[in-house]
Design an enzyme around this catalytic site. Structure first.
Site, mmCIF file in Angstrom:
data_model
loop_
_atom_site.group_PDB
_atom_site.id
_atom_site.type_symbol
_atom_site.label_atom_id
_atom_site.label_comp_id
_atom_site.label_asym_id
_atom_site.label_seq_id
_atom_site.Cartn_x
_atom_site.Cartn_y
_atom_site.Cartn_z
ATOM 1 N N ASP A 1 -25.210 19.947 -3.873
ATOM 2 C CA ASP A 1 -26.662 20.091 -3.929
ATOM 3 C C ASP A 1 -27.393 18.754 -3.839
ATOM 4 O O ASP A 1 -28.413 18.624 -3.171
ATOM 5 C CB ASP A 1 -27.075 20.806 -5.226
ATOM 6 C CG ASP A 1 -26.736 22.279 -5.154
ATOM 7 O OD1 ASP A 1 -26.196 22.704 -4.116
ATOM 8 O OD2 ASP A 1 -27.013 22.992 -6.140
ATOM 9 N N ASP A 2 -26.837 17.761 -4.526
ATOM 10 C CA ASP A 2 -27.472 16.445 -4.527
ATOM 11 C C ASP A 2 -27.522 15.863 -3.131
ATOM 12 O O ASP A 2 -28.539 15.351 -2.681
ATOM 13 C CB ASP A 2 -26.658 15.494 -5.417
ATOM 14 C CG ASP A 2 -27.331 15.309 -6.755
ATOM 15 O OD1 ASP A 2 -28.332 16.016 -7.001
ATOM 16 O OD2 ASP A 2 -26.856 14.462 -7.531
ATOM 17 N N TYR B 1 -27.362 17.437 -0.367
ATOM 18 C CA TYR B 1 -28.262 18.226 0.473
ATOM 19 C C TYR B 1 -29.713 17.795 0.248
ATOM 20 O O TYR B 1 -30.460 17.555 1.197
ATOM 21 C CB TYR B 1 -28.087 19.715 0.166
ATOM 22 C CG TYR B 1 -28.991 20.600 1.002
ATOM 23 C CD1 TYR B 1 -28.667 20.889 2.322
ATOM 24 C CD2 TYR B 1 -30.172 21.130 0.477
ATOM 25 C CE1 TYR B 1 -29.489 21.686 3.103
ATOM 26 C CE2 TYR B 1 -31.001 21.929 1.254
ATOM 27 C CZ TYR B 1 -30.659 22.208 2.567
ATOM 28 O OH TYR B 1 -31.476 22.984 3.334
ATOM 29 N N SER C 1 -39.974 30.081 -0.751
ATOM 30 C CA SER C 1 -39.107 29.167 -1.483
ATOM 31 C C SER C 1 -39.983 28.386 -2.472
ATOM 32 O O SER C 1 -41.144 28.754 -2.681
ATOM 33 C CB SER C 1 -38.445 28.247 -0.476
ATOM 34 O OG SER C 1 -37.496 27.462 -1.127
ATOM 35 N N LYS D 1 -34.748 27.993 -13.780
ATOM 36 C CA LYS D 1 -34.502 28.263 -12.373
ATOM 37 C C LYS D 1 -33.042 28.697 -12.266
ATOM 38 O O LYS D 1 -32.126 27.892 -12.404
ATOM 39 C CB LYS D 1 -34.746 27.016 -11.530
ATOM 40 C CG LYS D 1 -34.604 27.262 -10.048
ATOM 41 C CD LYS D 1 -35.103 26.056 -9.269
ATOM 42 C CE LYS D 1 -35.178 26.317 -7.784
ATOM 43 N NZ LYS D 1 -33.929 26.747 -7.180
ATOM 44 N N GLU E 1 -33.228 37.011 -9.249
ATOM 45 C CA GLU E 1 -32.034 36.280 -8.851
ATOM 46 C C GLU E 1 -30.780 37.073 -9.227
ATOM 47 O O GLU E 1 -30.676 37.574 -10.344
ATOM 48 C CB GLU E 1 -32.054 34.933 -9.592
ATOM 49 C CG GLU E 1 -31.290 33.847 -8.922
ATOM 50 C CD GLU E 1 -32.045 33.142 -7.787
ATOM 51 O OE1 GLU E 1 -33.094 33.641 -7.332
ATOM 52 O OE2 GLU E 1 -31.546 32.094 -7.352
ATOM 53 N N LYS F 1 -36.333 20.119 -10.674
ATOM 54 C CA LYS F 1 -34.878 20.166 -10.520
ATOM 55 C C LYS F 1 -34.183 19.346 -11.603
ATOM 56 O O LYS F 1 -34.616 18.249 -11.952
ATOM 57 C CB LYS F 1 -34.485 19.627 -9.140
ATOM 58 C CG LYS F 1 -34.917 20.518 -7.985
ATOM 59 C CD LYS F 1 -34.087 21.785 -7.863
ATOM 60 C CE LYS F 1 -32.769 21.539 -7.212
ATOM 61 N NZ LYS F 1 -32.517 22.004 -5.905
ATOM 62 N N CYS G 1 7.080 21.673 -23.628
ATOM 63 C CA CYS G 1 8.370 21.003 -23.712
ATOM 64 C C CYS G 1 9.231 21.758 -24.719
ATOM 65 O O CYS G 1 8.758 22.119 -25.792
ATOM 66 C CB CYS G 1 8.172 19.563 -24.166
ATOM 67 S SG CYS G 1 9.719 18.742 -24.572
ATOM 68 N N CYS H 1 8.631 16.294 -29.286
ATOM 69 C CA CYS H 1 8.639 15.537 -28.032
ATOM 70 C C CYS H 1 7.712 14.338 -28.145
ATOM 71 O O CYS H 1 8.126 13.204 -27.983
ATOM 72 C CB CYS H 1 8.214 16.415 -26.861
ATOM 73 S SG CYS H 1 7.992 15.489 -25.335
HETATM 74 S S1 IVH Z 1 -40.182 32.183 -8.158
HETATM 75 C C1 IVH Z 1 -42.963 32.581 -4.853
HETATM 76 N N1 IVH Z 1 -38.734 31.951 -10.312
HETATM 77 O O1 IVH Z 1 -35.390 29.501 -6.523
HETATM 78 C C2 IVH Z 1 -42.083 32.099 -5.922
HETATM 79 N N2 IVH Z 1 -37.711 31.536 -8.217
HETATM 80 O O2 IVH Z 1 -35.795 27.277 -4.707
HETATM 81 C C3 IVH Z 1 -40.668 31.946 -5.503
HETATM 82 N N3 IVH Z 1 -35.348 30.972 -8.368
HETATM 83 O O3 IVH Z 1 -36.048 31.451 -3.723
HETATM 84 C C4 IVH Z 1 -39.687 32.363 -6.476
HETATM 85 N N4 IVH Z 1 -35.177 31.106 -10.553
HETATM 86 O O4 IVH Z 1 -34.242 32.246 -5.369
HETATM 87 C C5 IVH Z 1 -38.764 31.861 -8.981
HETATM 88 N N5 IVH Z 1 -37.554 31.783 -12.305
HETATM 89 C C6 IVH Z 1 -37.594 31.718 -10.979
HETATM 90 C C7 IVH Z 1 -36.456 31.387 -10.219
HETATM 91 C C8 IVH Z 1 -36.563 31.291 -8.836
HETATM 92 C C9 IVH Z 1 -34.538 30.875 -9.423
HETATM 93 C C10 IVH Z 1 -34.927 30.734 -6.980
HETATM 94 C C11 IVH Z 1 -35.394 31.757 -5.986
HETATM 95 C C12 IVH Z 1 -36.178 30.959 -4.995
HETATM 96 C C13 IVH Z 1 -35.568 29.608 -5.137
HETATM 97 C C14 IVH Z 1 -36.444 28.498 -4.633
#
Ligand code: IVH
Length: 699
Positions: free
Chosen positions: A38-39, A41, A85, A118, A173, A323, A433, A439
């Protein structure tokens, strides 16, 4: 924390970078293992964004900055409202700047924020028609996603039917908890498959798999609730006016799983400072969560603020992802070392190409046991995913199979004990062992005389080595047979040291049974389990007379552990006899032996599996956790002595804070456990308050 950016020098490097990022994100969304962690990326995408800012005419259409990654495939189901996203921030400063720009955009400060974890899985939309779950769709490219309705019924937290017959879409999620992930990999490898590198991959792969011979459970967390075209207009109107926090409460009320019941529930916060406080709390709790999170999502809570902010093509302007540093990195496995522990267990440890994870350089990671290495199909030279969270020992999760060059070599398992050359007992998952705790005698003796066991002052590691090398001590009982003359014959042993050591050994003879038992190093019984066994049985004779069923009445000993404890005590019988002969105490002060089970109890099993009624005392019935440095009268007590004190006072000691904790004794510099206790609203005491509470039980 990653803030660095990949440097892109020219258009060709830019094109390559976009290609790498697209590949990595395709792998990310389809359950494959990306060549980038992830980092890496994030760094790459930042580099791409930086180059694009300088060369706006050179931007290519599939740049990861311009679209929601994933890529729609034909046959996908359109989303009624785009699944967006999130933009990212990586520091408190960046977050504060984001709140300021949001305030400028909407013309006033955000009224209230929602703050939630998240979740590290993948986004899905679950459509409910009149309360029944009818369709499950992945995010795809945000405008349309893949129909994964076949997975309905395998996802905990996503009920087949809601509590009310409403037509709505729940978004959230799908992930695997740590336990689900381990289970999934076990089942998958048992079916001849390659293990998934991490829970996220496992969830992505499992969700999309159609024809598998097996199903494995996953977990859903809802974070969004919206109307569908078929939703009753009045109901839709009402939903549209609800704040995010209200929508989440509504979703939970309908029976959807949300973060509400977890250690990190979504909360609201009035100011940016409050948000940052909560971010810290969640970050502290992260390592102990039973599921993965990769950040914190902060949202404007009110519908009006969200509307005023609006959305861009990629992400809403009213929400941001803060993040957290990655807990996983890809590096290479260079070597496997086989180390013999104090009980004779031969444990494999991976030597890694040094890699930085969350600020620490990692060079070693546990590989669990030989069966696990085989199951994961690891080879020397493999690129491996390494996981490290909090203070937990780093572990190798899985090889990144498609990065293989063909030069990888098999991992050679030892055929004899790498320490003493004896045979190896491979009967259990963890190899041992055949010479057992003899041992690595120095390690087992050093442990036995250590502070939390027999606490023999003046008998440090060097002295133990000296005694073993001189051939004076071949097991624990030999220590108690040492004579003045033998000791005086050793180098650097004068009259005073000799007399002191003999006196210390004499004191050690009188230690409580719990300490003696712990010193024996019975596998699977550490300090706290030894205390529980000693308090339950009160004497060594009672412990030795116990069969597996009887020993299972001790709290925390299950059907698996019980027979192995019984077997090991039988193995230790000659040693225990010699300790008894040497005058070592074998009773636990203050404990009473269990009454023999009556026939009725034995028949009905009424009492089986229960530990004796908790002792009376100020802490009776309480589970107590100690954290931080003790002060005042408790200052000199080790953590083990604090736990002994808690148990003497009738309580149960524990090292981890949970909802079941009754009291947290927080000393100076208490960290995450205190934070967690506060987050859970638990009772806290400082060392002085606690000392008063247990005054009658201090030694
Ligand atoms: S809100 C319009 N809430 O993070 C708002 N997303 O990097 C968009 N995710 O696509 C989503 N936990 O898959 C929201 N508590 C949370 C979340 C969350 C994980 C994911 C989700 C989103 C991605 C974006």
């Amino acid at each position: 924390m990653t803030t660095s950016v990949a440097v892109i020098v020219d258009a060709a490097a830019y094109a390559r970078a976009v290609e790498d990022a697209v590949k990595a994100s395709a792998a990310y969304y389809t359950g494959g293992t990306s060549v980038l962690d992830d980092d890496a990326y994030d760094r790459l995408v930042r580099g791409i964004a930086a180059w694009e800012a300088e060369h706006p005419d050179g931007i290519v259409p599939d740049s990861p900055t311009g679209k929601v990654a994933g890529g729609a495939v034909e046959g996908d189901v359109p989303h009624t409202v785009a699944m967006l996203s999130l933009d990212n921030v990586f520091s408190a400063e960046e977050f504060t700047a984001w709140t300021a720009s949001l305030a400028r955009r909407i013309g006033h400060d955000v009224e209230r924020f929602g703050v939630e974890p998240k979740l590290d899985g993948l986004a899905v939309a679950a459509r409910y028609t009149e309360g029944r779950l009818t369709r499950l769709i992945t995010r795809g490219d945000g405008t349309a996603g893949e129909d994964v309705s076949h997975a309905i019924g395998t996802i905990e937290g996503l009920p087949a039917e809601l509590a009310e017959p409403v037509t709505v879409e729940v978004r959230g999620e799908v992930l695997m908890t740590t336990v689900q992930f381990e289970h999934a990999n076990e089942v998958r490898t048992a079916h001849g498959g390659q293990p998934f590198a991490n829970p996220r991959n496992a969830a992505a792969g499992t969700l999309r798999a159609r024809e598998r011979a097996y199903t494995v459970p996953m977990t859903f967390f809802g974070y969004g609730l919206l109307a569908l075209p078929a939703t009753d207009a009045e109901f839709a109107g009402r939903l549209g006016e609800l704040a995010h926090s209200e929508l989440m409460a509504r979703a939970a009320g309908l029976g959807v799983h949300t973060t509400a019941g977890t250690a990190v529930p979504g909360v609201t916060a009035g100011t940016a400072e409050d948000v940052l406080g909560r971010v810290k709390e969640i970050a502290t709790l992260r390592a102990e969560l039973p599921f993965g999170i990769d950040g914190i999502v902060i949202k404007a809570d009110l519908a009006a603020d969200q509307r005023a902010a609006g959305s861009g093509s990629r992400a809403p302007r009213w929400a941001i992802a803060y993040k957290l540093p990655a807990v996983e990195k890809i590096t290479r496995l260079l070597e496997v070392q086989w180390n013999v522990g104090r009980t004779g267990i031969i444990a494999p440890r991976g030597v890694l190409e040094p890699v930085e994870i969350d600020g620490s350089t990692i060079t070693y990671a546990t590989l669990h046991n030989p069966a696990d290495i085989t199951r994961r199909g690891l080879r020397l030279g493999d690129h491996v995913m390494v996981h490290r969270a909090g203070d937990v020992i780093p572990r190798v999760e899985a090889p990144v199979a498609h990065l293989r060059t063909g030069d990888e070599q098999p991992i050679v398992f030892p055929e004899v004990c790498p320490r003493c050359g004896s045979g190896i007992d491979t009967g259990e998952q963890r190899w041992r062992c055949e010479n057992g705790r003899n041992c690595h005698l120095v390690a087992s003796l050093s442990y036995a005389v250590g502070r939390d066991q027999l606490d023999v002052e003046g008998l440090g590691h060097t002295r133990v080595v000296q005694l073993v090398d001189a051939g004076l001590v071949a097991d624990l009982a030999d220590l108690f047979a040492l004579t003045r003359e033998q000791l005086l014959g050793l180098e650097r042993m004068g009259e005073t040291s000799t007399d002191n050591l003999l006196a210390a050994l004499d004191t050690a003879r009188g230690r409580p049974l719990s300490r003696v038992l712990c010193a024996l190093g019975v596998r699977g019984t550490g300090r706290s389990m030894s205390r529980r066994i000693a308090r339950h049985f009160a004497t060594m004779d009672h412990i030795r007379a116990a069969d597996a069923e009887a020993i299972q009445r001790v709290e925390g000993i299950g059907t698996e552990k019980a027979p192995s404890i019984v077997a090991e005590l039988a193995e230790l019988a000659p040693l225990i006899d010699r300790l008894v002969a040497a005058g070592v105490n074998m009773t636990e002060p203050g404990a009473t032996p269990p009454a023999p089970a009556t026939e009725t109890e034995a028949e009905t099993g009424a009492e089986t599996g229960e530990s004796p009624a908790p002792d009376a005392g100020p802490l009776a019935g309480m589970t107590v956790v100690v954290t931080g440095a003790m002060t005042g009268v408790l200052e000199k007590l080790s953590r083990n002595q604090m736990n002994e004190l808690i148990e003497r006072a009738g309580g149960r000691s524990s090292s981890s804070v949970s909802k079941k904790t009754s009291l947290v004794v927080a000393g100076e510099n208490a960290g995450s456990k205190r934070a967690k206790a506060e987050a859970l609203g638990l009772r806290l005491a400082d060392p002085d308050e606690f000392a008063t509470l247990v005054a009658g039980f201090l030694d």
